[in-house]
Enzyme design. Structure first.
Site, short mmCIF file in Angstrom:
data_model
loop_
_atom_site.label_atom_id
_atom_site.label_comp_id
_atom_site.label_asym_id
_atom_site.label_seq_id
_atom_site.Cartn_x
_atom_site.Cartn_y
_atom_site.Cartn_z
N ASP A 101 39.19 62.74 73.09
CA ASP A 101 38.57 63.21 71.85
C ASP A 101 37.24 62.50 71.62
O ASP A 101 36.27 63.10 71.16
CB ASP A 101 39.48 62.91 70.65
CG ASP A 101 40.89 63.49 70.77
OD1 ASP A 101 41.41 63.55 71.89
OD2 ASP A 101 41.47 63.86 69.74
N GLU A 126 47.54 71.82 77.16
CA GLU A 126 48.79 71.10 77.43
C GLU A 126 49.99 72.02 77.56
O GLU A 126 51.11 71.56 77.79
CB GLU A 126 49.02 70.05 76.35
CG GLU A 126 47.95 68.96 76.37
CD GLU A 126 48.22 67.83 75.40
OE1 GLU A 126 49.05 67.99 74.50
OE2 GLU A 126 47.57 66.77 75.56
N LYS A 165 47.31 76.33 74.50
CA LYS A 165 47.32 75.48 73.31
C LYS A 165 45.92 75.33 72.73
O LYS A 165 45.73 75.32 71.52
CB LYS A 165 47.88 74.10 73.69
CG LYS A 165 48.04 73.15 72.51
CD LYS A 165 48.61 71.82 72.96
CE LYS A 165 48.77 70.87 71.77
NZ LYS A 165 49.08 69.50 72.19
N GLN A 166 44.92 75.19 73.60
CA GLN A 166 43.58 74.87 73.12
C GLN A 166 42.55 75.27 74.17
O GLN A 166 42.89 75.41 75.35
CB GLN A 166 43.48 73.38 72.85
CG GLN A 166 43.65 72.53 74.09
CD GLN A 166 44.05 71.10 73.77
OE1 GLN A 166 45.23 70.78 73.78
NE2 GLN A 166 43.07 70.27 73.48
C1 BGC Z 1 45.67 67.65 72.17
C2 BGC Z 1 44.85 66.72 73.01
C3 BGC Z 1 44.25 65.65 72.12
C4 BGC Z 1 45.32 64.95 71.31
C5 BGC Z 1 44.75 63.95 70.33
C6 BGC Z 1 46.69 66.87 71.39
O1 BGC Z 1 47.39 67.72 70.54
O2 BGC Z 1 46.31 68.62 72.97
O3 BGC Z 1 43.84 67.42 73.67
O4 BGC Z 1 43.55 64.73 72.87
O5 BGC Z 1 46.04 65.91 70.58
O6 BGC Z 1 43.91 64.55 69.42
#
Ligand code: BGC
Length: 808
Positions: free
Chosen positions: A377, A505, A617-618
């Site tokens: 992050d 993820e 997820k993202q």
């Molecule tokens: C995300 C990660 C992130 C982490 C901390 C997770 O839910 O999938 O990409 O680094 O949260 O923010």
């Protein structure tokens, strides 16, 4: 499924571009929103953070005082362990809380949720950097009392916080006692259903008292941790500014608790005003307990000499400088939008400003979610903001990685890799993620660090950092990639990287994740370029680098070969980049059959349900298209986006900001705005439903990126900074400053004209819609026509229904 829930109800908050002001308080509101309010009103400076618990200390949801980098180890337990699983986790600790100022009126405690309130106002003043509260109420025996408090966590002195407390009687006189405390809260219970939340550190006593000093109205308490062997000092001191002759004061100090008590009378025209300084210091030298207490005492001395007004004035000046270099202004939107943007920027200030020596936690210092860990992050979502608004702090967070490089080397050895493997989540540099599939396997963090490093070096122009520190990180991360992948005969000798997890993820342990392979390629190339340039131009620095890394003559060419032959998944039928080798073989997730309250999916489905479906997820491939923008054709960008966008859940807060940037680039302005609103409102509309546990710092950094990279169309690869503005139809203006190689540039986008203004420093060339624009001291301003917005394109693949954007 994205959802916005306004917290608390809109009538509670006043619209003010420079403040977040709550105007109503009821016991019912408190019961529902206390946690959110504590996050919204949290104060921090990147080093010290205090959640916005009420001045009386109660009622409270999740009280917390944190120091960046202050943590305890805790055993990681596994049902079945395997080689290389980290044995210890790290948990950011909640420290003795010096904020409670408990008031007793005629012996009875004053609590907002029980008092007969006449007025209430609590205001986070983002220009002054303070949290103010003003309440009036009728005491049980009919007196009308007014209490005004003001709290700050100092940007000027990073170990200091200060509180002013002022009580006046508007009608009637009252006997009062004020108890100002330094108190340890019992650990908050864990929530077994939400793996993101912090777990309590086991053991009866996590902070062990090491000694104390008490004199006058000052107490300094010392503590040590057993596992991490850190020593801590927490101090408080007081001065009575008004009513000293009417107050009896005394101090009580035990090994883990201190209280200053003031007793006296308030009456009309006879108010009482007290201020309290708080000091927090720690050190990793466990022998330094006494010396650390002396540091706290010196911080208190300094603060008391300055007085509350002196401390507050320094705060104002510091914050004013921040806005000068970092404010983003918009016009034409509804007025709440500017307020929300400022709150986001203020959170970035609070998460980073004095983080010297450390990383930035996923929730900054506003909560303990994810145990206070640093993830990618920092590098991918927060660092761009720092690079352009506070380059020394960008350098400092990269230095944290450099200082932990030896640990990353050790971890690589443990994993039987060459080079260095940086931890997926950490505080002290060791890997602290217990679930390797969505942890250690996210090797991309190594390339993310290299990517961030390059951005910093190119935009800040800090070659010295590259030569002394950055190059060493590049060598070790390039070695890792070279070691992790191989030239696969079954893929025509292409360089393949298997069993990794990309940003998504929900698709762990895949072969050839496109994002990872592309970022690894950048890492390998940049390492080879850097090393070769150093050999030619900086032979001394090169010799030192070669010595420190035992660099082999043939290594750079070897990295280059892996980069040039990197395998990149491509599907000719769909003409998209598959997210990884197996992604397109999976069945599409049944979105229509998924109830809205089953998001985030990770809280409702076994991981295997998610792993075998096309559900994201993202932002993953979409993130690669933003970061490595020049490596995709416009057609690829559109088709990839069209394919992945409908199957992305945004179950991580790191997603919508990126989606907004790429949507804007492709021309989906309506979608870009919707995603932008979700990003900007992530916390203030509690989009993820968990802002009570802390602010989402990556999304907040991403909000800044959506404004600059998204709507101003900034791109900054290879040292060239360009803009292709795309101002949303509902805005009239977007204006922001950037610091570029010591120059200050202000960019102002309107629908007809975009203006570039050089405010400080030497000549600078930027690119506007492909054309070079040179600004000089003699001619510091240039205006160019803003390119008109093209009609919105039509998406290629079937859509899921678009999310409803937050209101307002
Ligand atoms: C995300 C990660 C992130 C982490 C901390 C997770 O839910 O999938 O990409 O680094 O949260 O923010």
């Amino acid at each position: 499924m994205l959802r916005a829930r306004l917290v608390p109800p809109p009538d509670v908050f006043a619209i003010d571009p420079w403040a977040l002001e709550a105007r109503r308080y009821t016991a019912e509101l408190a019961a529902e929103f206390a946690g959110q309010a504590e996050t919204m009103a949290a104060l921090a400076n990147g080093h010290l953070g205090i959640r916005g618990v009420l001045d009386e200390g109660a009622p409270a949801a999740e009280p917390g005082v944190y120091l960046n980098g202050f943590y305890e180890l805790r055993p990681l337990t596994y049902g079945e362990r395997a080689y290389g699983f980290p044995r210890c986790g790290q948990s950011m600790l909640s420290l003795p809380d010096g904020t409670p100022m408990r008031l007793y009126v005629e012996g009875e405690p004053f609590r907002l949720d029980r008092a007969e309130l006449l007025s209430f106002r609590r205001r986070l003043d983002m220009r002054a950097g303070v949290l103010e509260r003003h309440v009036t109420w009728r005491a049980p025996r009919g007196q009308r009392l007014a209490l005004r408090t003001l709290r700050l966590v100092s940007f000027d002195d990073r170990s200091l916080a200060a509180i002013r407390w002022e009580l006046a009687a508007e009608e009637g006189a009252a006997e009062i006692a004020l108890c100002s405390e330094m108190v340890l809260h019992p650990p908050l219970p864990a929530d077994p259903d939400d793996p993101r939340l912090a777990e309590p550190v086991p053991g009866r006593r996590v902070l062990c008292p090491t000694g104390r000093e008490a004199a006058g109205l000052r107490a300094v308490l010392g503590f040590a941790t057993r596992g991490s062997r850190l020593v801590l000092a927490c101090g408080m001191d007081h001065a009575v500014e008004e009513g000293a002759d009417r107050l009896a004061a005394r101090l009580e100090c035990r090994e883990d608790f201190a209280r200053a008590e003031f007793r006296g009378e308030v009456a009309p025209g006879r108010p009482i005003r007290v201020w309290k300084a708080l000091a927090y210091h720690y050190d990793d030298d466990s022998a330094a307990a006494e010396e650390v207490r002396a540091r706290a005492a010196r911080t208190l001395d300094r603060a008391m000499e300055r007085g509350f007004e002196g401390v507050r004035e320094r705060q104002r000046l510091h914050v004013a400088r921040f806005w000068e270099r970092a404010d983003v202004e918009i016009e034409g939107a509804d007025p709440r939008r500017q307020q929300v943007i400022r709150w986001n920027l203020f959170q970035l200030l609070q998460a980073s400003e004095r983080a010297e020596g450390h990383g930035i936690g996923a929730r900054g210092l506003t909560g303990r979610t994810y145990e206070g860990h640093y993830f990618w992050d920092t590098e991918i979502y927060v660092l761009p903001f720092l690079v352009y608004t506070n380059p020394p702090m960008a350098r400092s967070v990269l230095m944290f990685r450099y200082r932990t490089l030896d640990k990353a080397r050790a971890r690589a050895r443990e994993l039987r890799h060459r080079g260095a493997t940086f931890p997926w989540r950490t505080i002290n540099g060791d890997e602290a993620s217990a679930y390797y599939a969505a942890g250690t396997a996210q090797y991309h963090i190594n390339a993310d660090i290299a990517y961030a490093l390059r951005k910093y070096v190119e935009v800040a122009g800090d070659e010295e950092f590259l030569l002394r520190y950055g190059a060493e990180i590049l060598v070790e991360t390039a070695r890792l990639w070279r070691d992790l992948g191989f030239f696969s005969p079954r893929r025509g000798g292409r360089f393949c990287i298997n069993a990794v997890t990309g940003p998504d993820e929900y698709a762990p342990l895949v072969n050839n994740n496109l994002y990872t392979n592309l970022m690894a390629r950048e890492n390998l190339r940049y390492a080879a370029d850097t090393v070769e340039a150093m050999r030619r131009r900086h032979p001394d620095a090169f010799a030192e680098l070669a010595r420190r890394t035992a660099l082999g003559e043939e290594e750079p060419a070897d990295w280059r070969e892996a980069a040039e032959r990197m395998y990149l998944p491509w599907d000719e039928r769909l003409r998209i980049h598959p997210q990884d080798d197996s992604f397109l073989d999976k069945q599409r997730w049944d979105f229509a059959g998924t109830p809205a309250d089953h998001y985030p999916l990770l809280l409702h489905y076994h991981p295997l349900n998610l792993y075998r479906a096309q559900v994201i997820k993202q932002a993953d491939t979409v993130l690669a298209m933003f970061l490595l923008n020049g490596q995709f054709t416009p057609e690829e960008k559109k088709r990839n986006f069209d394919y992945y966008d409908p199957i992305t859940t945004h179950d991580s807060s790191l997603s919508v900001c990126i989606q907004a940037i790429v949507a804007a680039e492709i021309g989906y302005m309506t979608k870009a705005m919707e995603y932008f609103r979700f990003a900007a409102e992530m916390d203030l509309s509690d989009v993820g439903g968990n802002m009570r546990h802390g602010a989402h710092i990556a999304s907040i950094g991403g909000t800044w990126m959506a404004l600059t990279y998204g709507f101003a169309g900034m791109r900054d690869g290879e040292g060239r900074i360009s803009f292709r503005p795309r101002l949303p139809a509902e805005w009239r203006l977007l204006r922001f400053p950037l610091t570029i190689r010591g120059r200050r540039l202000r960019v102002e986008v309107r629908h007809d004209l975009t203006t570039y203004r050089l405010e400080a420093g030497d000549a600078l060339t930027v690119f506007h819609a492909g054309e070079a624009v040179t600004l000089t001291v003699a001619a510091p301003v240039a205006a160019r026509p803003t390119p008109p917005l093209p009609p919105e394109p039509v998406p290629e693949f079937p859509e899921q229904p678009p999310p409803a954007p937050p209101e307002g």
